[in-house]
Write an enzyme that holds these catalytic residues in place. Structure first.
Site, PDB file in Angstrom:
ATOM      1  N   LYS A   1       0.860  -0.982  -0.249  1.00 52.03           N
ATOM      2  CA  LYS A   1      -0.121   0.064   0.224  1.00 52.03           C
ATOM      3  C   LYS A   1       0.801   1.307   0.092  1.00 52.03           C
ATOM      4  O   LYS A   1       0.636   2.288  -0.873  1.00 52.03           O
ATOM      5  CB  LYS A   1      -0.913  -0.156   1.279  1.00 52.03           C
ATOM      6  CG  LYS A   1      -1.910   1.127   1.155  1.00 52.03           C
ATOM      7  CD  LYS A   1      -2.921   0.994   2.512  1.00 52.03           C
ATOM      8  CE  LYS A   1      -3.996  -0.084   2.089  1.00 52.03           C
ATOM      9  NZ  LYS A   1      -4.471  -0.586   3.352  1.00 52.03           N
TER      10      LYS A   1
ATOM     11  N   ARG B   1      -3.503   2.882   8.621  1.00 49.61           N
ATOM     12  CA  ARG B   1      -3.878   1.475   7.952  1.00 49.61           C
ATOM     13  C   ARG B   1      -2.604   0.576   7.972  1.00 49.61           C
ATOM     14  O   ARG B   1      -1.458   1.168   7.696  1.00 49.61           O
ATOM     15  CB  ARG B   1      -4.292   1.478   6.158  1.00 49.61           C
ATOM     16  CG  ARG B   1      -5.512   2.404   6.429  1.00 49.61           C
ATOM     17  CD  ARG B   1      -5.708   2.741   4.661  1.00 49.61           C
ATOM     18  NE  ARG B   1      -6.789   3.766   4.595  1.00 49.61           N
ATOM     19  CZ  ARG B   1      -8.127   3.425   4.343  1.00 49.61           C
ATOM     20  NH1 ARG B   1      -8.501   2.214   4.072  1.00 49.61           N
ATOM     21  NH2 ARG B   1      -8.981   4.524   4.125  1.00 49.61           N
TER      22      ARG B   1
ATOM     23  N   GLY C   1      -8.064  -8.013   4.587  1.00 46.54           N
ATOM     24  CA  GLY C   1      -8.611  -8.165   5.688  1.00 46.54           C
ATOM     25  C   GLY C   1      -8.168  -8.576   6.941  1.00 46.54           C
ATOM     26  O   GLY C   1      -8.641  -9.064   7.957  1.00 46.54           O
TER      27      GLY C   1
ATOM     28  N   MET D   1      -5.235  -7.427   8.699  1.00 42.48           N
ATOM     29  CA  MET D   1      -5.015  -6.528   9.778  1.00 42.48           C
ATOM     30  C   MET D   1      -5.695  -5.184  10.008  1.00 42.48           C
ATOM     31  O   MET D   1      -6.756  -5.281   9.220  1.00 42.48           O
ATOM     32  CB  MET D   1      -3.491  -6.047   9.377  1.00 42.48           C
ATOM     33  CG  MET D   1      -2.481  -7.497   9.418  1.00 42.48           C
ATOM     34  SD  MET D   1      -0.795  -7.235   8.841  1.00 42.48           S
ATOM     35  CE  MET D   1      -0.963  -6.824   7.175  1.00 42.48           C
TER      36      MET D   1
ATOM     37  N   ARG E   1      -3.247  -1.856  -6.222  1.00 38.11           N
ATOM     38  CA  ARG E   1      -2.695  -2.830  -5.784  1.00 38.11           C
ATOM     39  C   ARG E   1      -2.796  -3.784  -6.786  1.00 38.11           C
ATOM     40  O   ARG E   1      -3.973  -3.808  -7.773  1.00 38.11           O
ATOM     41  CB  ARG E   1      -3.104  -3.604  -4.688  1.00 38.11           C
ATOM     42  CG  ARG E   1      -4.208  -3.993  -4.369  1.00 38.11           C
ATOM     43  CD  ARG E   1      -4.489  -4.637  -2.837  1.00 38.11           C
ATOM     44  NE  ARG E   1      -6.078  -4.709  -2.858  1.00 38.11           N
ATOM     45  CZ  ARG E   1      -6.527  -4.769  -1.612  1.00 38.11           C
ATOM     46  NH1 ARG E   1      -5.822  -4.965  -0.602  1.00 38.11           N
ATOM     47  NH2 ARG E   1      -7.709  -5.080  -1.390  1.00 38.11           N
TER      48      ARG E   1
ATOM     49  N   HIS F   1      -0.048 -42.985   2.482  1.00 34.95           N
ATOM     50  CA  HIS F   1      -0.778 -43.708   1.477  1.00 34.95           C
ATOM     51  C   HIS F   1      -1.932 -43.102   1.048  1.00 34.95           C
ATOM     52  O   HIS F   1      -2.073 -43.193  -0.035  1.00 34.95           O
ATOM     53  CB  HIS F   1      -1.029 -45.105   2.187  1.00 34.95           C
ATOM     54  CG  HIS F   1      -1.770 -46.375   1.335  1.00 34.95           C
ATOM     55  ND1 HIS F   1      -3.147 -46.281   0.944  1.00 34.95           N
ATOM     56  CD2 HIS F   1      -1.160 -47.030   0.497  1.00 34.95           C
ATOM     57  CE1 HIS F   1      -3.367 -47.150  -0.055  1.00 34.95           C
ATOM     58  NE2 HIS F   1      -2.259 -47.591  -0.507  1.00 34.95           N
TER      59      HIS F   1
ATOM     60  N   SER G   1      16.669 -42.330 -10.158  1.00 31.85           N
ATOM     61  CA  SER G   1      15.471 -41.233  -9.958  1.00 31.85           C
ATOM     62  C   SER G   1      15.500 -41.127  -8.175  1.00 31.85           C
ATOM     63  O   SER G   1      15.292 -42.066  -7.474  1.00 31.85           O
ATOM     64  CB  SER G   1      14.342 -42.240 -10.378  1.00 31.85           C
ATOM     65  OG  SER G   1      13.083 -41.549 -10.218  1.00 31.85           O
TER      66      SER G   1
ATOM     67  N   CYS H   1      11.099 -38.556  -8.612  1.00 34.27           N
ATOM     68  CA  CYS H   1       9.667 -39.364  -8.472  1.00 34.27           C
ATOM     69  C   CYS H   1       8.939 -39.425  -7.149  1.00 34.27           C
ATOM     70  O   CYS H   1       7.778 -39.732  -6.949  1.00 34.27           O
ATOM     71  CB  CYS H   1       9.675 -40.858  -9.183  1.00 34.27           C
ATOM     72  SG  CYS H   1      10.645 -41.780  -8.050  1.00 34.27           S
TER      73      CYS H   1
ATOM     74  N   TYR I   1      14.418 -34.505 -15.695  1.00 34.59           N
ATOM     75  CA  TYR I   1      13.075 -34.613 -15.574  1.00 34.59           C
ATOM     76  C   TYR I   1      12.666 -34.528 -14.277  1.00 34.59           C
ATOM     77  O   TYR I   1      13.298 -35.169 -13.185  1.00 34.59           O
ATOM     78  CB  TYR I   1      12.429 -35.831 -16.665  1.00 34.59           C
ATOM     79  CG  TYR I   1      12.783 -37.074 -15.880  1.00 34.59           C
ATOM     80  CD1 TYR I   1      11.733 -37.718 -14.899  1.00 34.59           C
ATOM     81  CD2 TYR I   1      13.901 -37.757 -16.063  1.00 34.59           C
ATOM     82  CE1 TYR I   1      11.894 -38.726 -14.239  1.00 34.59           C
ATOM     83  CE2 TYR I   1      14.107 -39.103 -15.530  1.00 34.59           C
ATOM     84  CZ  TYR I   1      13.066 -39.432 -14.580  1.00 34.59           C
ATOM     85  OH  TYR I   1      13.263 -40.724 -14.060  1.00 34.59           O
TER      86      TYR I   1
HETATM   87  C1  PEP Z   1       9.640 -42.438  -2.763  1.00 35.51           C
HETATM   88  O1  PEP Z   1      10.181 -42.576  -1.703  1.00 35.51           O
HETATM   89  O2  PEP Z   1       9.880 -41.039  -2.801  1.00 35.51           O
HETATM   90  C2  PEP Z   1       8.803 -42.897  -3.630  1.00 35.51           C
HETATM   91  C3  PEP Z   1       8.585 -42.276  -4.854  1.00 35.51           C
HETATM   92  O3  PEP Z   1       8.432 -44.286  -3.445  1.00 35.51           O
HETATM   93  P1  PEP Z   1       7.284 -44.666  -2.598  1.00 35.51           P
HETATM   94  O4  PEP Z   1       6.538 -43.019  -2.059  1.00 35.51           O
HETATM   95  O5  PEP Z   1       6.300 -45.561  -3.086  1.00 35.51           O
HETATM   96  O6  PEP Z   1       7.999 -44.991  -1.338  1.00 35.51           O
END
Ligand code: PEP
Ligand code: MG
Length: 900
Positions: A26, A96, A105, A107, A340, A461, A779, A849, A869
């Protein structure tokens, strides 16, 4: 002497729009608007450094501040030709908040400061309007009481209502000056009663009180929560803006409004906003009266509207982004009070970014930076209809958990996966409610609209599986007591009880559980999305793959722009047959038979039954990924996850397999481990039972050969999980090649494939140079790598991690390390692993991954350490594409800045 206060007014300002960090959004906006010649009331800004000092020094102000405030007040009085507290023509100010990042909203604000029993007379005299002056006074006293002194708003409102009743009036606008005067006296008496002192008449005392309240609001619960939810970190604090008051409520020739330079809902280039005649800004916010559309202003005050239209063009050109502006008209004169960057819907974000790039107002690269990961997320998922009244909705809250997968879902509560499947088969919509989930529940999870668990964190999980499907999921809702016996869920905070079959609504974006079926809407998909994402793909350097275990997920991921599979978790295939659900049981039986087998021969027999299922899944996945690489991970989880633990189910299994229940129970007992996460899992299983590896490699390669013959281009990458040593890796690599090469040779074709490993243990990262002698790719499995590096359980660290993240409690981490990579610790191992791996094998292919592959900040880090990747669950693929492009643009910008 250190400067804490910055002045703006009369066409000059100490600072400009780029000083956001110091002056807040502001303050910087006011300085900038003043400088470019817009009509802005004069004032001054206490910097965010002042707030930082305040909190670092036991809520004390810097010693120089008093003098600097006095000087700036004097300057303000000179510019405005008015004096604070003047009994004739007083200067009034607003106070302000304003931090570097907008926190709407969250503060505090105080208006009309400077009024007291004397100056109110002066205001009445100068405006020739008693009613207005005393209304302004009571508003100020009310705000001061609640905001500065923390008195109850309701107690004051109660007195206001009583006064109106006494006078027999309904609307505030009908209250005469005497009524307001009376109310001020009442408020003040109440102030005295509560605080044991008189209401401060001295404007400077009032000002210091207001400054303290604004700084105090920086650490108020709601502001702290907002920053956590919005991931706002690294700010010094809030600035305080003290500015001359202008009044929109002096009569019909005055008013106040809010406008946007483009439509914030659709992104269309139209002037959009609301105007409320004879009103102060707070009236618009409070919604007491309904404002009119901005076009009405063009009829009411054509000259002012024309001016405002010019401001619109000037500001948008100047800021090169859609602006949200507040203005006031006092007796036909326009004042700009704030500008803003305007908040907008996800659809408008894409539209505005695309249009502005096409208009050449910004570059395509800047357009890419304008989109936030949440904008993408919110495009895909249904949400609770924004038309539902907020109060009604909050009365329906049953509890909160961790927002694992965004979007909203409605269904009837089901407490077992089995029942969820039965109900869904009858056409019912269900929400699967579990304490936690395990692979056994996957079928029920698949048919549920949404998933709710009482335990677990973002990589539990339930979260991982649901994320893969883009299915609304809340985990770790610890305040909800789930009783499987009575099939009920009780909220420990408010005692609400949900029974089986009761309707529930989950908001996975917020992590909130609501009673009943709330209406949902799915936002419309904007055309601009495709255009901007095309620019994104042209910009990024990293490839983006997906984590997918089924042909369906693989096809979905392709739609989202995936360029291959980075992780196919084969064990998910052991439980559910997604193409032929009726065959799921046969699969489960085969894997269970394999686990309880007591000889190698019996194991091989069971594995032979599994082979055709796995091969069929791989064929489907290869076909979906035609031409893209597919990384398939060999068996990973501890075997106990696949067998029943209850006697009843063990007996059933024993019967089906034609063995004794004691045999089943004994095997299950043998599988028990104190720390299964550190136990017999991952490639350790293949060391003990090489026949499992052999079956899986056979299924992969046979599927690849079949596809190859069917003219599908296959690029299999076989991945060994949880490796910790070169020798271990080497044994398994050779076993893999023995099976694969033999099959390929027999088929008489050429079929290139890779054998590589996951890096999930610190030892593997440390010994990367050696392991890369054998592994053709790495990976990073950062779920386990985070768990094993930090010694934090990914399944239930959620119980105490919030304390580690909470700024007020410990603030050890800026965020959940299972969600956003701990670049400092885990990241150090990753950097080391890549550098050393590539020392041995310069062309080593590297990806990630773990769940972090779908987290924008983590993806950016992966680019910086040279990954080829990232791999994310299908619904997060677009987010990873965006982040991979943004990091390229950001590094370019950084390099250009450095050069300068
Ligand atoms: C990990 O551990 O990052 C992985 C991809 O394997 P999982 O989540 O199946 O243990
Ligand atoms: Mg893992």
């Amino acid at each position: 002497m250190k400067k804490w206060v910055y002045f703006f007014g009369a066409g000059k300002a100490e600072g400009d729009g780029t000083w956001r960090d110091l002056l807040g959004g502001k303050g910087a906006g006011l300085a900038e608007m003043t400088k470019i010649g817009l009509p802005v009331p004069a004032g001054f800004t206490l910097s965010t450094e002042t707030c930082d000092y305040f909190y670092k020094n036991g809520k004390k102000y810097p010693s120089e501040l008093k003098k600097q405030i006095a000087e700036n007040v004097a300057k303000l009085e000179k510019v405005t030709k008015k004096k604070l507290g003047d009994p004739k023509n007083p200067l009034l100010v607003s106070v302000r908040s304003g931090s570097a990042r907008s926190m709407p909203g969250m503060m505090e604000t105080i208006l009309n400061l400077g009024l007291n029993d004397k100056s109110v007379e002066g205001l009445a005299h100068a405006t020739k309007n008693d009613r207005f002056a005393y209304d302004a006074y009571r508003r100020f006293v009310q705000m001061y009481c609640t905001v500065v002194m923390g008195m109850s708003k309701e107690d004051l409102e109660h007195r206001l209502r009583a006064m109106k009743q006494r006078l027999g009036v309904k609307e505030d606008t009908a209250v005469p000056a005497s009524g307001w005067k009376e109310l001020v006296a009442e408020y003040k008496a109440y102030f005295n009663e509560k605080n044991g002192s008189a209401f401060p008449e001295d404007p400077m005392e009032q000002l210091w009180g207001a400054i303290g309240a604004v700084f105090g609001s920086w650490m108020a619960e709601k502001a702290v929560t907002y920053r956590r939810v919005e991931k706002i970190t690294g700010l010094l604090g809030t600035a305080v803006n003290v500015m001359q008051m202008v009044f929109g409520n002096t009569g019909d020739n005055s008013g106040t409004g809010v406008c946007f330079t483009r439509d914030p809902s659709s992104g269309e280039k139209t002037f959009y906003g609301d105007y409320l005649s004879n009103a102060q800004g707070e009236d618009v916010v409070a919604g007491i009266r309904t404002p009119v559309h901005l076009t009405e202003l063009s009829k009411l005050m054509p000259k002012v509207y024309g001016q405002l239209e010019k401001v619109r063009v000037k500001l948008e050109k100047h800021y090169r982004d859609m602006q949200d502006m507040e203005f006031t008209v006092e007796e036909g004169v326009l004042y700009m009070l704030q500008t803003r960057t305007g908040k907008r819907t996800p659809a408008a974000t894409f539209k505005i970014a695309m249009d502005m790039a096409n208009e050449k107002l910004i570059t395509k690269e800047e357009a890419i930076l304008r989109v936030k990961p949440e904008d993408i997320e919110r495009l895909f998922y249904p949400v609770i209809d924004p038309k539902v009244d907020k109060k009604t909705l909050s009365a329906k809250i049953i509890g909160h958990g961790i927002n694992a997968v965004p979007g909203a879902a409605v269904g009837k509560a089901c407490f077992t996966a089995h029942e969820a499947e039965e109900w869904a088969a009858k056409g019912e919509k269900v929400i699967l409610v579990r304490r936690e989930t395990s692979p056994e529940d996957v079928g029920g999870m698949a048919v549920a609209q949404g998933i709710l668990t009482a335990t677990g964190g973002k990589t539990s999980h339930a979260a991982v599986v649901a994320r893969g499907w883009g299915k609304c999921c809340i985990v770790g809702a610890e305040t909800l007591e789930i009783d499987y016996k009575t099939k009920t869920m009780t909220a420990s905070k408010n005692g609400k009880v949900v029974k089986e079959g009761d309707w529930l609504t989950l908001d996975g974006s917020e992590g909130t559980v609501y009673a009943d079926a709330q209406p949902l809407v799915t936002p419309e998909f904007p055309k601009a999305y495709q255009t901007v994402m095309k620019w994104v793909d042209e910009t990024r350097k990293m490839r983006v793959r997906t984590n997918a275990d089924t042909p369906q997920d693989a096809r979905k991921a392709i739609e989202f722009g995936a360029e291959g599979i980075g992780l196919c978790r084969t064990e998910h295939m052991f439980f559910t047959d997604f193409e032929h659900p009726e065959q799921s049981h046969n699969r489960q039986l085969a894997i269970q038979e394999m686990i309880v087998a007591e000889t190698q021969e019996a194991r091989v027999k069971a594995l032979d039954k599994l082979l055709p299922y796995q091969r069929r899944d791989f064929v489907g996945i290869f076909q979906a990924m035609d031409g893209f690489p597919v990384t398939i991970r060999l068996i990973e989880p501890p075997l106990h996850e696949f067998v029943p633990h209850e006697r009843e189910k063990q007996a059933q299994l024993a019967k089906e397999l034609g063995i004794s229940v004691e045999t089943v129970a004994r095997r299950v007992e043998q599988l028990h481990e104190a720390n299964p996460m550190l136990g017999h899992r991952g490639c350790r299983l293949s060391i003990t039972y090489p026949e499992i590896l052999e079956m899986q490699v056979r299924a992969i390669i046979e599927a690849a050969i079949e596809c190859h013959k069917g003219r599908v281009k296959v690029l299999p990458e076989i991945m060994i999980p949880l490796t910790l040593d070169k020798k271990e890796m080497s044994i398994l690599e050779q076993a893999t090649r023995r099976v694969a090469d033999k099959l390929i040779k027999e088929a008489g074709i050429k079929l290139p494939y890779l054998v590589g490993t996951m890096i999930e243990l610190p030892r593997a990262a440390l010994l990367a140079a050696e392991i890369a002698e054998v592994a053709e790719f790495f990976s990073f499995g950062t779920n386990d790598l985070t768990q094993t590096t930090m010694g934090l359980s990914r399944d239930d660290a959620g119980r105490f991690l919030p304390d580690y993240v909470d700024e007020k409690k410990a603030g050890v981490f800026a965020g959940d390390p299972f969600q956003t990579l701990d670049t400092k610790g885990v990241g150090m191992l990753m950097r080391w692993g890549i550098e050393n791996g590539r020392k041995t094998r310069p062309k080593l292919k590297v990806g990630i991954c773990g769940e972090h592959g779908g987290d924008a900040d983590s993806v950016k880090f992966c680019h910086e350490i040279g990954m080829d990747y990232v791999s994310a669950s299908p619904f997060r693929v677009p987010i990873s594409r965006l982040a991979a492009a943004q990091v390229v643009v950001e590094s370019k910008q950084k390099a250009a800045k450095k050069k300068k």
